[in-house]
Design a protein around this motif. Structure first.
Motif, PDB file in Angstrom:
ATOM      1  N   MET A 186      27.130  29.456  47.245  1.00 38.01           N
ATOM      2  CA  MET A 186      26.948  30.908  47.975  1.00 38.01           C
ATOM      3  C   MET A 186      28.158  31.361  48.282  1.00 38.01           C
ATOM      4  O   MET A 186      28.168  32.631  48.543  1.00 38.01           O
ATOM      5  CB  MET A 186      26.030  30.375  49.200  1.00 38.01           C
ATOM      6  CG  MET A 186      25.677  31.539  50.054  1.00 38.01           C
ATOM      7  SD  MET A 186      24.342  31.166  51.354  1.00 38.01           S
ATOM      8  CE  MET A 186      24.469  32.416  52.341  1.00 38.01           C
ATOM      9  N   LEU A 187      29.184  30.699  48.779  1.00 37.06           N
ATOM     10  CA  LEU A 187      30.503  31.183  49.329  1.00 37.06           C
ATOM     11  C   LEU A 187      31.110  32.117  48.437  1.00 37.06           C
ATOM     12  O   LEU A 187      31.594  32.971  48.508  1.00 37.06           O
ATOM     13  CB  LEU A 187      31.362  30.076  49.665  1.00 37.06           C
ATOM     14  CG  LEU A 187      30.908  29.161  51.054  1.00 37.06           C
ATOM     15  CD1 LEU A 187      31.788  27.970  51.273  1.00 37.06           C
ATOM     16  CD2 LEU A 187      31.095  30.293  52.289  1.00 37.06           C
ATOM     17  N   VAL A 188      31.144  31.543  46.920  1.00 37.45           N
ATOM     18  CA  VAL A 188      31.515  32.218  45.621  1.00 37.45           C
ATOM     19  C   VAL A 188      30.991  33.656  45.669  1.00 37.45           C
ATOM     20  O   VAL A 188      31.605  34.712  45.607  1.00 37.45           O
ATOM     21  CB  VAL A 188      31.496  31.587  44.624  1.00 37.45           C
ATOM     22  CG1 VAL A 188      31.772  32.429  43.245  1.00 37.45           C
ATOM     23  CG2 VAL A 188      32.609  30.472  44.468  1.00 37.45           C
ATOM     24  N   SER A 189      29.583  33.647  45.740  1.00 37.42           N
ATOM     25  CA  SER A 189      28.809  34.779  45.679  1.00 37.42           C
ATOM     26  C   SER A 189      29.213  35.769  46.842  1.00 37.42           C
ATOM     27  O   SER A 189      29.327  37.027  46.390  1.00 37.42           O
ATOM     28  CB  SER A 189      27.312  34.302  45.585  1.00 37.42           C
ATOM     29  OG  SER A 189      26.707  35.586  45.865  1.00 37.42           O
ATOM     30  N   ARG A 190      29.091  35.232  47.853  1.00 37.94           N
ATOM     31  CA  ARG A 190      29.602  36.076  49.070  1.00 37.94           C
ATOM     32  C   ARG A 190      30.774  36.637  49.042  1.00 37.94           C
ATOM     33  O   ARG A 190      31.200  37.757  49.657  1.00 37.94           O
ATOM     34  CB  ARG A 190      28.975  35.325  50.413  1.00 37.94           C
ATOM     35  CG  ARG A 190      27.687  35.009  50.684  1.00 37.94           C
ATOM     36  CD  ARG A 190      26.778  36.242  50.345  1.00 37.94           C
ATOM     37  NE  ARG A 190      25.317  36.057  50.536  1.00 37.94           N
ATOM     38  CZ  ARG A 190      24.490  35.661  49.503  1.00 37.94           C
ATOM     39  NH1 ARG A 190      25.025  35.414  48.100  1.00 37.94           N
ATOM     40  NH2 ARG A 190      23.278  35.204  49.842  1.00 37.94           N
ATOM     41  N   PHE A 191      31.953  35.898  48.584  1.00 38.77           N
ATOM     42  CA  PHE A 191      33.242  36.244  48.263  1.00 38.77           C
ATOM     43  C   PHE A 191      33.051  37.739  47.626  1.00 38.77           C
ATOM     44  O   PHE A 191      33.756  38.648  48.060  1.00 38.77           O
ATOM     45  CB  PHE A 191      33.921  35.402  47.543  1.00 38.77           C
ATOM     46  CG  PHE A 191      35.380  35.765  47.349  1.00 38.77           C
ATOM     47  CD1 PHE A 191      36.568  35.371  48.177  1.00 38.77           C
ATOM     48  CD2 PHE A 191      35.887  36.484  46.272  1.00 38.77           C
ATOM     49  CE1 PHE A 191      37.718  35.664  47.795  1.00 38.77           C
ATOM     50  CE2 PHE A 191      36.996  36.872  45.929  1.00 38.77           C
ATOM     51  CZ  PHE A 191      38.116  36.261  47.023  1.00 38.77           C
ATOM     52  N   PHE A 192      32.568  37.824  46.544  1.00 42.88           N
ATOM     53  CA  PHE A 192      32.495  39.022  45.762  1.00 42.88           C
ATOM     54  C   PHE A 192      31.792  39.893  46.484  1.00 42.88           C
ATOM     55  O   PHE A 192      32.165  41.271  46.411  1.00 42.88           O
ATOM     56  CB  PHE A 192      31.993  38.668  44.354  1.00 42.88           C
ATOM     57  CG  PHE A 192      32.910  38.018  43.356  1.00 42.88           C
ATOM     58  CD1 PHE A 192      33.842  38.249  43.026  1.00 42.88           C
ATOM     59  CD2 PHE A 192      32.443  36.683  43.151  1.00 42.88           C
ATOM     60  CE1 PHE A 192      34.762  37.324  42.235  1.00 42.88           C
ATOM     61  CE2 PHE A 192      33.295  35.681  42.218  1.00 42.88           C
ATOM     62  CZ  PHE A 192      34.390  36.413  41.810  1.00 42.88           C
ATOM     63  N   ARG A 193      30.558  39.617  47.118  1.00 43.29           N
ATOM     64  CA  ARG A 193      29.977  40.507  47.760  1.00 43.29           C
ATOM     65  C   ARG A 193      30.556  41.418  48.772  1.00 43.29           C
ATOM     66  O   ARG A 193      30.467  42.494  48.847  1.00 43.29           O
ATOM     67  CB  ARG A 193      28.457  40.103  48.373  1.00 43.29           C
ATOM     68  CG  ARG A 193      27.506  40.929  48.943  1.00 43.29           C
ATOM     69  CD  ARG A 193      26.309  40.363  49.361  1.00 43.29           C
ATOM     70  NE  ARG A 193      25.511  39.658  48.390  1.00 43.29           N
ATOM     71  CZ  ARG A 193      24.162  39.303  48.547  1.00 43.29           C
ATOM     72  NH1 ARG A 193      23.755  39.153  49.864  1.00 43.29           N
ATOM     73  NH2 ARG A 193      23.759  38.939  47.353  1.00 43.29           N
TER      74      ARG A 193
END
Length: 761
Positions: free
Chosen positions: A263-270
């Protein structure tokens, strides 16, 4: 991870300058995907073996013994009494990727030697310690760089690469339990010592400011691998280096303290897709301190107003760690963030996998025209020194091209270097070129890069340690003529690389449109249209804000004065027929939100806003974190998350960014700055000797239709041609080193699509 884990680690105190965006815990899907990415990282060879880890520890222990022997020896030579000699001490600290715990096999170890007040940098560190190391058989490739911004000694110790800095403290004796995180350690320290200490102090502070160190490390490994695969990992090239990526990841960990790496990778980009640069990324409030050292503050420091992508270090004195970023490299990274966000959304919907996210960027397929910079030297040692100097100057070439073309030409530097094994002591660098998107070409306009290339080469040849054999040439090369040695195995691919995310997206969009037209399933696709349109309006607004902010910080206000003919051209967007068609098609289609379930958990549509230290505090409360939300709740949580990010970006610094009208990042070296104005006048005044073979002339930018193809970040277009001509003679009366002749000078012309259809590659 339970919320109590966060509170226990931080003694009940939140981390960061704002409240978290979400306190939601991981879903079952997050746990599964996190295991997948951990396996991916292991398979990619990012973890060192236990044997190598032991070897590193042994090297660090041996190095610590050496500096202790060194400091006692110089203490005795300076006449200190025997008691002070016995008490004399020096200590080795680590920082960077090794200290953060994210280093890989064969990686350098960033180290810092802390010594007492009587152990000088020039005479003792780069003198006596250098001599001691040079006499040790286990030390190889010893290379001191005393004149660097942060002086460093580079070498290999038993095969382990070491970068050793030095900090001289105002202490007679260095205690073994020294805590360099205390601000008092900077008392009476010189500027080079403050810079040298900064790496250790920042690294330790990062580890203190993340809620879960293990999740931070795994996520940072992901982002470092992604950045290297996508070609945006290089501080010297104008992208981001290791410390920059660590700070960006740490901030995401603060905003989602209970999330797993997936989730942290996804939220990094978001988050960073929506970030409105030049709003700064900060892990903690900036402290003024009591020592009077200058900290980053665009409200008071004029130079700080021109930073395009501020990422602020958390240790006093806080400074911008990403001042090298240019308008071109910021544009490239912003596009990559957007791509990463789209792929992560697809992964959440089980439509793709980690391989897609980590697809290597096909740099030599992305552009039609490139600049190739070749350097050579007489021997390996000279090449290593020459290479380091040229690499530090290459960013200036990017800035010069942008400045001298009024930002109409965009540059994409490749972060790595290449060597032609058929040539002794050779190295080369590449830069992709494309015209600014959406700007048509006016008939008869001229676009000349002669002065740019000449000034850059002259600047490089001012190297104070220049030796015969150190040569540099800059030439134009088309995509079809890229030398084979840049490709893996020295073999040019017979066809473009495998199907990429971009090409798949384009095909899916085309197929989707075709299916709707012929199968009558338009109603099913149109479900949730209102939510999609609402989301699209928010996205468009955020992208517009980002675009406006970037333009404010990157484009001179006096464009009309710089090049009046260019400033009169209206900006239009023309569909590109090459590699970036998916972006054009996306602009006319709306992605379905229901296809991308959110892993935040059910988040109530309530945002709590308070204020602390002038910064907004935003908290999104979460319910049932271990369940996947319905589609409507996912849309609501996405809107709530966007609102939370907007509040975070409402800090006190963004409004103080200035247009870089007076900024001169193209600073020459000291000797060259004194001559720069005269040199430019001579160049403009035509005080140059023409080549006997070819005369350098300006090239018109012609367009039969009044416009030209506008291409995206990774597109080529059919409208651009770079034409070489021979370099003119070197500048008169300025001969710090011989200028190599015979390499082409770059001239740029844009032709219309109609004229260029027969020139495709």
């Amino acid at each position: 991870m339970e919320r109590s884990g966060l509170m226990n680690r931080n003694n009940g105190q939140r981390l960061g300058i704002t409240e978290p965006i979400s306190l939601g815990g991981p879903t079952e899907s997050d746990v599964i995907k996190t295991r997948e990415v951990e396996k991916y990282l292991r398979d990619a060879g990012l973890y060192e073996s236990p044997e190598e880890a032991v070897s590193r520890e042994e090297v660090l222990g041996r190095l610590d013994q050496i500096v202790k022997i060194w400091v006692k020896a110089i203490s005795r030579s300076k006449g200190l009494n025997e008691q002070l000699v016995q008490e004399a001490n020096a200590k080795i600290f680590t920082f960077g990727s090794y200290r953060l715990g994210v280093h890989g096999p064969g990686a350098d170890i960033d180290t810092l030697c802390v010594g007492p007040r009587h152990a000088t940098r020039d005479e003792d560190f780069f003198g006596e310690l250098f001599r001691m190391l040079s006499e040790m058989p286990e030390v190889m490739e010893l290379h001191p760089v005393p004149d660097a911004h942060v002086p460093v000694m580079k070498f290999k110790f038993n095969g382990v690469s070491i970068d050793l800095l030095y900090a001289k403290l105002s202490l007679w004796v260095i205690p073994e339990d020294l805590d360099i995180s205390q601000d008092s350690i900077l008392q009476n320290a010189d500027e080079q010592t403050v810079r040298s200490l900064n790496g250790c102090r920042v690294t330790d502070q990062i580890l203190r400011l993340v809620p879960n160190i293990q999740n931070f490390r795994t996520t940072l490994r992901c982002m470092r691998l992604w950045a290297k695969r996508r070609g945006v990992y290089s501080n010297v090239a104008g992208f981001l280096g290791g410390i920059n990526w660590a700070l960006l990841v740490a901030r995401i960990c603060q905003l989602y303290p209970n999330a797993l790496p997936n989730m942290l990778v996804s939220r990094f980009f978001r988050v960073y897709t929506q970030w409105r640069w030049p709003n700064p990324v900060m892990l903690c409030a900036i402290e003024e301190g009591s020592l009077g050292l200058q900290v980053w503050d665009p409200r008071r420091n004029p130079k700080d107003r021109f930073h395009l992508m501020p990422i602020i270090t958390p240790a006093y004195p806080s400074m911008n760690s990403s001042y090298n970023v240019s308008s071109s490299t910021l544009r490239i990274m912003s596009e990559e963030f957007k791509r990463g966000s789209e792929i992560c959304e697809a992964m959440e919907a089980s439509k793709t996998d980690w391989d897609t996210l980590f697809e290597p960027y096909s740099f030599f397929e992305a552009y039609k025209n490139y600049l190739q910079t070749d350097i050579t030297a007489a021997n390996a040692d000279d090449l290593r020194k020459w290479k380091g100097w040229v690499e530090s100057r290459l960013r200036q070439l990017t800035l010069k091209i942008e400045r001298h073309t009024c930002y109409m030409l965009q540059c994409h530097p490749h972060p790595g270097d290449f060597s032609d094994r058929s040539r002794a002591f050779h190295c080369c660098y590449f830069m992709g070129l494309q015209r600014k998107q959406g700007v048509p070409v006016k008939e008869g306009e001229k676009f000349d890069m002669r002065l740019t290339v000449k000034e850059f080469k002259h600047n490089v040849l001012m190297y104070s340690l220049w030796k015969p054999g150190m040569e540099i040439s800059v030439s134009h090369v088309k995509r079809r003529d890229i030398p084979n040695f840049v490709f893996p195995g020295g073999i040019r691919p017979s066809r473009p690389s495998k199907v990429t995310w971009e090409s798949r997206r384009s095909s899916e969009l085309k197929f989707s449109g075709h299916a709707q037209d012929n199968s009558g399933v338009g109603k099913a696709v149109s479900k949730g249209t209102d939510n999609e349109r609402k989301r699209k309006r928010v996205d468009d607004s955020l992208e517009t804000n980002l675009r406006n902010t970037k333009c404010l910080a990157a484009v001179p206000p006096s464009t009309e004065e710089c090049c009046p003919s260019v400033s009169a051209i209206s900006l239009t967007s023309i569909k590109n027929d090459k590699m970036d068609t998916h972006r054009v098609e996306e602009s006319g289609k709306e992605k379905s939100e229901n296809d991308t379930p959110d892993s935040l958990g059910n988040i109530t549509n309530v945002v709590e806003v308070s204020s602390q230290n002038g910064q907004p505090n935003v908290s999104v409360r979460c319910n049932s974190p271990n369940k996947n939300p319905p589609a409507d709740d996912a849309t609501s949580s996405r809107e709530t998350e966007k609102l939370a990010i907007e509040k975070i970006l409402s800090g006190p610094y963004g409004a103080h960014q200035a247009v870089p009208e007076e900024l001169d990042e193209l600073e020459y070296d000291f000797e060259y700055r004194n001559q720069g104005k005269d040199i430019r006048e001579k160049l403009k005044g035509g005080h140059l000797e023409s080549s006997t073979e070819n005369t350098a002339v300006a090239v018109p930018l012609t367009s039969s239709t009044g416009s030209a193809s506008s291409n995206g970040l990774y597109s080529n277009g059919n409208s651009e041609e770079l034409e070489p001509t021979e370099l003119v003679a070197p500048l008169s009366n300025v001969t710090p080193a011989p200028v190599v002749q015979g390499k082409p000078l770059i001239r740029l012309s844009f032709t219309s699509l109609a004229k260029s259809t027969d020139k495709s590659l």
